[in-house]
Design a protein around this motif. Structure first.
Motif, PDB file in Angstrom:
ATOM      1  N   GLN A 159      36.725  32.446  40.859  1.00  0.00           N
ATOM      2  CA  GLN A 159      36.397  33.787  41.338  1.00  0.00           C
ATOM      3  C   GLN A 159      35.309  34.404  40.472  1.00  0.00           C
ATOM      4  O   GLN A 159      35.568  34.862  39.360  1.00  0.00           O
ATOM      5  N   GLN A 160      34.109  34.419  41.014  1.00  0.00           N
ATOM      6  CA  GLN A 160      32.962  34.917  40.269  1.00  0.00           C
ATOM      7  C   GLN A 160      33.192  36.360  39.804  1.00  0.00           C
ATOM      8  O   GLN A 160      32.849  36.718  38.673  1.00  0.00           O
ATOM      9  N   ASP A 161      33.829  37.152  40.641  1.00  0.00           N
ATOM     10  CA  ASP A 161      34.028  38.568  40.261  1.00  0.00           C
ATOM     11  C   ASP A 161      35.000  38.697  39.089  1.00  0.00           C
ATOM     12  O   ASP A 161      34.854  39.586  38.248  1.00  0.00           O
ATOM     13  N   THR A 162      35.963  37.781  39.020  1.00  0.00           N
ATOM     14  CA  THR A 162      36.905  37.838  37.897  1.00  0.00           C
ATOM     15  C   THR A 162      36.196  37.435  36.597  1.00  0.00           C
ATOM     16  O   THR A 162      36.446  38.003  35.531  1.00  0.00           O
ATOM     17  N   PHE A 163      35.314  36.451  36.713  1.00  0.00           N
ATOM     18  CA  PHE A 163      34.524  36.025  35.557  1.00  0.00           C
ATOM     19  C   PHE A 163      33.671  37.190  35.071  1.00  0.00           C
ATOM     20  O   PHE A 163      33.649  37.522  33.874  1.00  0.00           O
ATOM     21  N   SER A 164      33.001  37.842  36.005  1.00  0.00           N
ATOM     22  CA  SER A 164      32.166  38.993  35.640  1.00  0.00           C
ATOM     23  C   SER A 164      33.017  40.085  35.002  1.00  0.00           C
ATOM     24  O   SER A 164      32.620  40.691  33.998  1.00  0.00           O
ATOM     25  N   ALA A 165      34.175  40.295  35.567  1.00  0.00           N
ATOM     26  CA  ALA A 165      35.054  41.344  35.024  1.00  0.00           C
ATOM     27  C   ALA A 165      35.446  41.029  33.593  1.00  0.00           C
ATOM     28  O   ALA A 165      35.515  41.917  32.736  1.00  0.00           O
ATOM     29  N   MET A 166      35.689  39.745  33.319  1.00  0.00           N
ATOM     30  CA  MET A 166      36.064  39.359  31.959  1.00  0.00           C
ATOM     31  C   MET A 166      34.915  39.672  31.003  1.00  0.00           C
ATOM     32  O   MET A 166      35.121  40.258  29.929  1.00  0.00           O
TER      33      MET A 166
ATOM     34  N   ALA B 247      42.857  44.666  26.224  1.00  0.00           N
ATOM     35  CA  ALA B 247      42.423  43.618  27.157  1.00  0.00           C
ATOM     36  C   ALA B 247      43.585  42.681  27.447  1.00  0.00           C
ATOM     37  O   ALA B 247      44.296  42.262  26.536  1.00  0.00           O
ATOM     38  N   SER B 248      43.732  42.365  28.700  1.00  0.00           N
ATOM     39  CA  SER B 248      44.878  41.554  29.091  1.00  0.00           C
ATOM     40  C   SER B 248      44.746  40.109  28.608  1.00  0.00           C
ATOM     41  O   SER B 248      43.647  39.564  28.514  1.00  0.00           O
ATOM     42  N   THR B 249      45.891  39.499  28.278  1.00  0.00           N
ATOM     43  CA  THR B 249      45.967  38.057  28.087  1.00  0.00           C
ATOM     44  C   THR B 249      45.004  37.571  26.993  1.00  0.00           C
ATOM     45  O   THR B 249      44.388  36.526  27.106  1.00  0.00           O
ATOM     46  N   SER B 250      44.875  38.379  25.945  1.00  0.00           N
ATOM     47  CA  SER B 250      43.864  38.063  24.928  1.00  0.00           C
ATOM     48  C   SER B 250      44.482  37.846  23.552  1.00  0.00           C
ATOM     49  O   SER B 250      43.874  38.135  22.534  1.00  0.00           O
ATOM     50  N   GLY B 251      45.702  37.315  23.513  1.00  0.00           N
ATOM     51  CA  GLY B 251      46.406  37.229  22.233  1.00  0.00           C
ATOM     52  C   GLY B 251      46.289  35.913  21.486  1.00  0.00           C
ATOM     53  O   GLY B 251      46.969  35.687  20.499  1.00  0.00           O
ATOM     54  N   ARG B 252      45.419  35.014  21.946  1.00  0.00           N
ATOM     55  CA  ARG B 252      45.313  33.726  21.256  1.00  0.00           C
ATOM     56  C   ARG B 252      44.650  33.907  19.895  1.00  0.00           C
ATOM     57  O   ARG B 252      43.653  34.611  19.766  1.00  0.00           O
ATOM     58  N   MET B 253      45.190  33.220  18.913  1.00  0.00           N
ATOM     59  CA  MET B 253      44.604  33.267  17.578  1.00  0.00           C
ATOM     60  C   MET B 253      44.266  31.841  17.140  1.00  0.00           C
ATOM     61  O   MET B 253      45.029  30.905  17.375  1.00  0.00           O
ATOM     62  N   SER B 254      43.118  31.701  16.487  1.00  0.00           N
ATOM     63  CA  SER B 254      42.641  30.377  16.089  1.00  0.00           C
ATOM     64  C   SER B 254      42.965  30.069  14.635  1.00  0.00           C
ATOM     65  O   SER B 254      42.911  30.953  13.778  1.00  0.00           O
ATOM     66  N   PHE B 255      43.269  28.795  14.400  1.00  0.00           N
ATOM     67  CA  PHE B 255      43.481  28.277  13.057  1.00  0.00           C
ATOM     68  C   PHE B 255      42.504  27.119  12.876  1.00  0.00           C
ATOM     69  O   PHE B 255      42.492  26.202  13.699  1.00  0.00           O
ATOM     70  N   GLY B 256      41.691  27.167  11.843  1.00  0.00           N
ATOM     71  CA  GLY B 256      40.675  26.127  11.665  1.00  0.00           C
ATOM     72  C   GLY B 256      40.672  25.559  10.263  1.00  0.00           C
ATOM     73  O   GLY B 256      41.040  26.234   9.290  1.00  0.00           O
TER      74      GLY B 256
ATOM     75  N   SER C 131      36.919  47.266  34.007  1.00  0.00           N
ATOM     76  CA  SER C 131      36.731  45.813  34.045  1.00  0.00           C
ATOM     77  C   SER C 131      38.043  45.088  33.788  1.00  0.00           C
ATOM     78  O   SER C 131      38.360  44.089  34.434  1.00  0.00           O
ATOM     79  N   ASN C 132      38.786  45.598  32.840  1.00  0.00           N
ATOM     80  CA  ASN C 132      40.070  44.971  32.515  1.00  0.00           C
ATOM     81  C   ASN C 132      40.998  45.018  33.732  1.00  0.00           C
ATOM     82  O   ASN C 132      41.697  44.046  34.023  1.00  0.00           O
ATOM     83  N   LYS C 133      40.961  46.114  34.430  1.00  0.00           N
ATOM     84  CA  LYS C 133      41.798  46.265  35.624  1.00  0.00           C
ATOM     85  C   LYS C 133      41.403  45.210  36.680  1.00  0.00           C
ATOM     86  O   LYS C 133      42.259  44.527  37.254  1.00  0.00           O
ATOM     87  N   GLU C 134      40.109  45.095  36.883  1.00  0.00           N
ATOM     88  CA  GLU C 134      39.613  44.116  37.859  1.00  0.00           C
ATOM     89  C   GLU C 134      39.955  42.690  37.427  1.00  0.00           C
ATOM     90  O   GLU C 134      40.307  41.836  38.251  1.00  0.00           O
ATOM     91  N   PHE C 135      39.846  42.472  36.118  1.00  0.00           N
ATOM     92  CA  PHE C 135      40.174  41.159  35.544  1.00  0.00           C
ATOM     93  C   PHE C 135      41.643  40.818  35.826  1.00  0.00           C
ATOM     94  O   PHE C 135      41.973  39.735  36.323  1.00  0.00           O
ATOM     95  N   VAL C 136      42.523  41.752  35.561  1.00  0.00           N
ATOM     96  CA  VAL C 136      43.961  41.537  35.782  1.00  0.00           C
ATOM     97  C   VAL C 136      44.232  41.286  37.266  1.00  0.00           C
ATOM     98  O   VAL C 136      44.987  40.379  37.625  1.00  0.00           O
ATOM     99  N   GLU C 137      43.588  42.046  38.097  1.00  0.00           N
ATOM    100  CA  GLU C 137      43.774  41.850  39.541  1.00  0.00           C
ATOM    101  C   GLU C 137      43.331  40.450  39.955  1.00  0.00           C
ATOM    102  O   GLU C 137      43.973  39.796  40.781  1.00  0.00           O
ATOM    103  N   GLY C 138      42.249  40.021  39.366  1.00  0.00           N
ATOM    104  CA  GLY C 138      41.763  38.668  39.649  1.00  0.00           C
ATOM    105  C   GLY C 138      42.772  37.611  39.226  1.00  0.00           C
ATOM    106  O   GLY C 138      43.006  36.628  39.938  1.00  0.00           O
ATOM    107  N   LEU C 139      43.361  37.802  38.074  1.00  0.00           N
ATOM    108  CA  LEU C 139      44.379  36.849  37.600  1.00  0.00           C
ATOM    109  C   LEU C 139      45.565  36.826  38.553  1.00  0.00           C
ATOM    110  O   LEU C 139      46.094  35.754  38.888  1.00  0.00           O
ATOM    111  N   LYS C 140      45.978  37.990  39.006  1.00  0.00           N
ATOM    112  CA  LYS C 140      47.142  38.078  39.893  1.00  0.00           C
ATOM    113  C   LYS C 140      46.851  37.461  41.255  1.00  0.00           C
ATOM    114  O   LYS C 140      47.749  36.968  41.933  1.00  0.00           O
ATOM    115  N   ARG C 141      45.583  37.533  41.629  1.00  0.00           N
ATOM    116  CA  ARG C 141      45.191  37.086  42.962  1.00  0.00           C
ATOM    117  C   ARG C 141      45.111  35.566  43.086  1.00  0.00           C
ATOM    118  O   ARG C 141      45.338  34.986  44.144  1.00  0.00           O
ATOM    119  N   HIS C 142      44.791  34.893  41.965  1.00  0.00           N
ATOM    120  CA  HIS C 142      44.580  33.444  42.026  1.00  0.00           C
ATOM    121  C   HIS C 142      45.911  32.702  42.119  1.00  0.00           C
ATOM    122  O   HIS C 142      46.902  33.089  41.481  1.00  0.00           O
TER     123      HIS C 142
END
Lengths: 580, 580
Positions: free
Chosen positions: B500-507, B67-76, B224-235
Motif C-alpha cells: 500500500q503506497q499510501d501506507t508507506f507514504s504515511a510512515m 508513533a504506532s508499532t515503533s518499539g523495536r530496539m537494536s543491539f549491535g 500521518s500516524n493515524k493514516e499509517f495505523v489505518e493502513g496496518l489495520k486494512r492489510h
C-alpha cells in the motif's frame, strides 16, 4: 612412481580402485602432488567431510630410493580444522613402500554408500577392499596388534584411530614405524577425519616383491647421496643435537630465549622446564635402557636418527620418544613437568589418533577455562581419554583448540585459521609468528621454521625480537619448505642445507641423479613458489583471504614475560610474504 | 534522544558512565546507530569476547513517541557467533523508555577488571552500578522475579540469562514485555555473550518522570500516524493474519509451499504440521483462555498485536505465544508436533537466554548426529536444560548449530557465516536463500524477507522456484529492511507498506512529522544502502568476503522433497546483490 591409484568409495557395490597414468600430475610428489591435486580436483567451497573432498596420499619424489632421510609422505585434502587446504606429512615406512609399488599418489574420493568400515590392502599383485566392522573404534596400537598376525610386520599400516572415525577436527593419520608401531602421524589439520569420512579405517601397504627404486644416473646419485649424508653428519644440529637429544633438544633453548609458551601462552619461560628437557629425557632413557631407547630413525635409511623409544621406570614401553612439541604441549603449556606423564599422553594421542600439538594446546585452553587446573596430570589424562572415547566433553576437545575456546567463551585461543600454535611463542620469536600468520596451513611451525635463523642462527641471523627481516625470512623458508615437502626429504635436513652450500648442492644432485635431471637451486625455488601459489589460491576461494593471515589480536595486546614484548609485525609486512 | 550514554566497564574502581553529545552519530537510531558505531569504533579483527568489542544499544528513531508499532530496539556488536557485524533487535518496553530518557544509544565498552556481576540502573535522575553476585546464573524469569519487588513493574529490564553469562555464542539479550516478562529477545548472533563479557547482568530502564517524546510537527505527525495505523489495520497480513494467529499463521502456508524444513532440513513438508499451525495454536489458546491468551502487543502502542500468552491445559502460564520460527525450530525441524512441548522449550530458551531459531536448529543437528532421536520431546527438553546449565554437552549446544555439527563431525549444518537458517528452506524459496547467503548478518530471514513476495505475494510476485529476480528482490528488501531497522518500526509493517503506497507514504510522513524533516522514499533507500555498506565493509575487514556469501554446498547438491529442487542461484547472482 609412474601411476596413480584412484579409489572411489562411492562406487556401486563398494569401493573400487582404478590405476591411471600420471598425466598432468607427472613429476609431482609429496606436497606438490597433494596440494596440486586438491587445488585441481576439490571445489574450494566444499565441506571437508562431504563427498566432494578428497584425501590424497603421496610419497615424496625420492621415496623408495636409496636416498637418505627421504621417507616423508604427504597427506592432503581440504582441512576439517582450518577450512583451507592441508598438507600434513609423516615419517614411517609406508612412503618408501608405496613408492616401491610404483604409486606416486593414492586419491581417495567419493561418498561412502554405507556405514561400513573398510580395510584396503595394496600389494604388488592385488588391491583388495575388505569390510571389517570389527575394527570399529579400535585405537591405532590395538589395530596394529590385530593386523600383525594377518599381514606380518613387513607391511606398513596407514590408519586412523577413534578420532578419525568420529570425524573429529583434531584427528591424525598414523603410519607404522620400523618397529611396526603407529607412532608416525600426519598430525595437523584433521586429515584423519577425511579418511574417516570416506569409511576407510586402514590401508595395508605391502612391499613384498618390490625392489628399491633405481636411479637414472646411478653414479651421480650414489656420489651425491654420500656427500649429502656426510653433510648431515657434519652439521651440529643434524649430526649431534638431534641424534643425541631428539627434537626435545629445544626445550632449554626456547626457554632461555623466553619464547617457551607456558600456561596457555601466558608466559615465555617455565620454571620446571629442565624436567622436560631433551637432556633430562636422554638421561632417563639411557638410565632405563631397553631397545631403541637411545636413537632410532622413524623409517629405514635415515641418517639423522632423531627418534627413540621411551620406557617407564620398570622398563615397560610407554611411547615413542616424545617430540619437543609434545613435551611442550602436554608439558610446559599445561604446567606439567613429568616426562612419564607426557609420554603417556603421547601414547594416548598416537593411539586415539590425535595431533599432540593441537591436543596439548586444547587442554591448555580447557585449563584456562577452569575445566581442570593447570598442572593436573590425572586430569589431563582423563581429558585425552574422554576425547578418544567421544564423551560430550571429549567431542569439544576433539574439535580442537579454537572450538574448545568457543565452547567455553574464552578469548585466549592461540590459533591461526583455527589451528593451534606450536611450541614457540610468536611474540618471543617474531619470524615464526609471521609463519603462523601467513602459511596456508594455519599456525604451523614446520611451514617456515624461522626458529632456525631467529634462535639457532642457522642459515643466517635475524634478531627474534626485531620486526625487520621477518617477512623475508619467513617467505624464503616457506618457499624452500614447500619444495622440500615435495621431495620426501625430512625437513630436518634443512639445518644442514641452509648452513652448508655443498650439502644443499649434494641434495639437489641426488634428485638429479635419481631422475636424470639437471635442476638447479632456482628450479627448487620455483617449485616451492608454485606450490604455495596453488595453495593460497585454494584458500582464497575457500574464504581464507589476507584477513585470515593474522595472529589473534591478544598477541598484539598482551605482552609476554620475561621480555615484555607483543607481536608487532605490521599487517602490511604480513601481506608482503606472498609478494613473489 | 540527544545524547549517548557511554559505559566503560574497565574504569578504575568499577564501571563508569559518561554522557556525551551525539556528534557524528546525530540523526542515527536503531540499526543505523548500532552498525555505524560498531563499524567506526570496533576493530574488525578483534575477538567478539575481548576488550575491543563494544555492545551498542539503540532505540529506533521513532521510539518513545506516539508513533504506532515503533518499539523495536537494536543491539549491535561484533558477533561471537558469526565473527561479523551484528544487529539484533527486540520488542518490549525498554526501547520506548530509553528514548524517553533521551538516550539515542548506550555504548558498553572496555574490559571488566574483576569477575563481578553488575546491575545497572538508568533513570532520569541517576545512573547507578551495583555489584550483585547473587544474580549469578539466574535465568531471566527468576531475575525479573527478584528485581520486581525492588524496582516495581514500571521499569523495563534488559538482561542476560545463564547463556550470556557463560559467553555462549548462542545467547540473547532479553527485554521485558508489557507484562514484565523477559519474553522479547535480541536473539541472533550471541549478543548476550558480549554483554556477559562486559560483566553486566542487567540494565534497569526506569522511565519515571519522563514524558512521551513530542513531534516537531504535531499536526503532520498525528495525521500521518493515524493514516499509517489505518493502513496496518486494512492489510490482510497485519490487520487479520498476524493478530488472529500470530506469526505462526505461516506454518500451513510454508508447508503447503514445500519449503517447511523438517528433520534438520531434510524434507520440505512435515506430516504433522497441522498440529503446530497457527490455527491449532489459536484454537488451543482460545479454548484454554486466560489473560493475554488471544492477542497482545509486545510493547504498548502496537497496532498489529501479533503476540499472546500460552497456557497449559490446566491454565498455568507456559510461555509467551511461541513465534512461527520457534514452533518450526523446536517443532517440525525436530520431528516434534506437540505445541505444549514447543511452548515449554520456548520458555526455557527465554529463561536461559537462547535464540529459539539457533537452539532448535542445533537440536536438529544433534538429532541427526544421534545424540537423541528425532521426535524425542523429553530429550529436547533435557538438551536445552543441559545448555542452560553449561554441562559439557550443553557447552556444545550453546555454541550453536555450526559448532555442534563440527563437534559431531556432520556436514549437514544449515548455517551461513556460522548462524543457523530459520524456518524457510532456501531451496523451496530461493529469494530467502539469497538473503541467507548475502546478508551481513549470517542466515537471517528478517534481513530481507523474500517470503513476503515469493510466497505471500506481498509487494509483487516472484516465483519462489525461479532463479531470475531473486537477487534483485533480496537486494531491495535488504536495503528497505536496514532502513526500517533504523526507525524502530516493527518489520511487520513491511507487509502493509510494500502493498500500500499510501501506507508507506504515511510512515515516512510520520517520521517527517516527528523530526520536522521532508524525507522522501529515496532518502529511506539511501539510508538503507549506507547501513548495508558500512556493515559489509566491517565484515570484509573481519574476513567475511564474498566467499562467505554462500549456502553450504549440500543445499546445491541434495534435492528437497516434495519439489525435488536444489538451490541453484549462481554465485555471480549472489555477488550482484551488493551492486549498488
Amino acid at each position: 612412481m609412474d601411476k596413480i591409484l584412484r579409489i572411489d568409495v562411492g562406487a556401486e557395490g563398494g569401493p573400487k580402485a582404478t590405476t591411471e597414468e600420471l598425466g598432468d600430475y607427472a613429476g609431482l610428489g609429496g606436497r606438490a602432488m597433494t596440494s596440486i591435486v586438491v587445488a585441481t580436483e576439490v571445489p574450494a567451497d566444499c565441506h571437508a567431510l562431504g563427498p566432494e573432498n578428497k584425501l590424497v596420499i603421496s610419497p615424496g619424489l625420492m621415496a623408495g630410493s636409496a636416498a637418505s632421510t627421504s621417507g616423508r609422505m604427504s597427506f592432503g585434502c581440504k582441512s576439517p580444522l582450518t577450512g583451507g587446504i592441508k598438507e600434513a606429512n609423516a615419517g614411517g615406512q609406508a612412503g618408501q613402500y608405496l613408492a616401491r609399488l610404483g604409486y606416486a599418489a593414492i586419491i581417495i574420493e567419493g561418498e561412502a554408500k554405507t556405514d561400513d568400515l573398510y580395510l584396503v590392502y595394496i600389494g604388488q599383485d592385488k588391491i583388495e577392499f575388505k569390510v571389517d566392522n570389527s575394527l570399529r573404534m579400535l585405537p591405532n596400537y590395538d589395530l596394529c596388534d590385530k593386523l600383525k598376525p594377518v599381514y606380518g610386520e613387513k607391511v606398513s599400516i596407514i590408519s586412523i584411530g577413534t578420532a578419525g572415525e568420529m570425524k573429529m577436527a583434531n584427528s591424525t593419520i598414523a603410519v607404522t614405524d620400523v618397529e611396526f608401531r603407529p607412532t608416525r602421524h600426519a598430525g595437523r589439520g584433521g586429515v584423519g577425519a577425511v579418511m574417516g569420512s570416506k569409511g576407510i579405517k586402514a590401508l595395508v601397504i605391502d612391499p613384498a616383491g618390490t625392489k628399491i627404486r633405481k636411479p637414472v644416473d646411478q653414479e651421480k646419485f650414489k656420489a651425491s647421496n654420500k656427500e649429502f649424508v656426510e653433510g648431515l653428519k657434519r652439521h651440529a644440529v643434524t649430526g649431534q643435537g638431534l641424534p643425541t637429544f631428539g627434537t626435545n633438544v629445544l626445550t632449554n633453548i626456547l626457554n632461555e630465549a623466553g619464547a617457551y609458551p607456558t600456561y596457555n601462552f601466558k608466559e615465555g619461560r617455565y620454571k620446571d622446564h629442565a624436567d622436560l628437557s631433551g637432556e633430562a629425557q636422554a638421561n632417563l632413557e639411557n638410565e632405563r635402557g631397553g631397545p631403541g631407547s637411545a636413537t632410532l630413525g622413524c623409517h629405514r635409511g635415515c641418517a639423522i636418527q632423531c627418534s627413540g623409544t621411551y620406557y617407564d621406570k620398570d622398563g615397560n614401553f610407554l611411547s615413542k620418544q616424545p617430540e619437543y612439541e609434545t613435551t611442550w604441549s602436554h608439558g610446559g603449556n599445561c604446567g606439567i613437568h613429568d616426562l612419564d606423564v607426557v609420554a603417556k599422553l603421547d601414547f594416548m594421542d598416537d593411539n586415539y589418533g590425535f595431533d599432540t600439538i593441537e591436543m596439548g594446546a586444547t587442554i591448555g585452553v580447557a585449563m584456562e577455562a577452569g575445566v581442570i587446573e593447570f598442572g593436573d596430570t590425572e586430569g589431563a589424562i582423563r581429558l585425552v581419554d574422554e576425547a578418544g572415547k567421544g564423551t560430550p566433553l571429549g567431542r569439544i576437545l576433539g574439535a580442537g583448540t579454537a572450538v574448545t575456546a568457543k565452547c567455553f567463551g574464552l578469548e585466549h585461543a592461540p590459533v591461526v585459521k583455527g589451528q593451534a600454535m606450536p611450541a614457540y611463542d610468536p611474540r618471543g620469536v617474531k619470524g615464526i609468528g609471521v609463519t603462523y600468520a601467513t602459511t596456508t596451513m594455519g599456525a604451523d611451525h614446520t611451514a617456515g621454521y624461522c626458529i632456525a635463523t631467529n634462535i639457532l642462527k642457522v642459515g643466517g641471523d635475524v634478531d627474534p625480537h626485531a620486526v625487520e627481516g621477518q617477512a623475508e625470512l619467513s617467505r624464503n623458508l616457506q618457499i624452500a619448505t614447500a619444495a622440500l615437502d615435495a621431495t620426501g626429504f625430512c625437513l630436518f635436513v634443512a639445518f644442514a642445507i641452509l648452513d652448508q652450500q655443498d650439502t644443499f648442492s649434494a641434495m639437489i644432485e641426488t634428485i638429479n641423479g635419481m631422475y636424470g635431471l639437471s635442476m638447479t637451486a632456482d628450479d627448487v625455488v620455483e617449485l616451492g613458489k608454485t606450490i604455495l601459489k596453488k595453495e593460497r589460491e585454494f584458500n582464497q576461494k575457500a574464504g581464507l583471504g589476507k584477513e585470515h593471515d593474522r595472529l589473534p589480536r591478544y598477541f598484539k595486546r598482551e605482552a609476554l614475560a620475561p621480555h615484555n614484548i607483543t607481536f608487532d609485525v605490521p599487517d602490511e609486512e604480513l601481506d608482503s610474504v606472498y609478494n613473489f
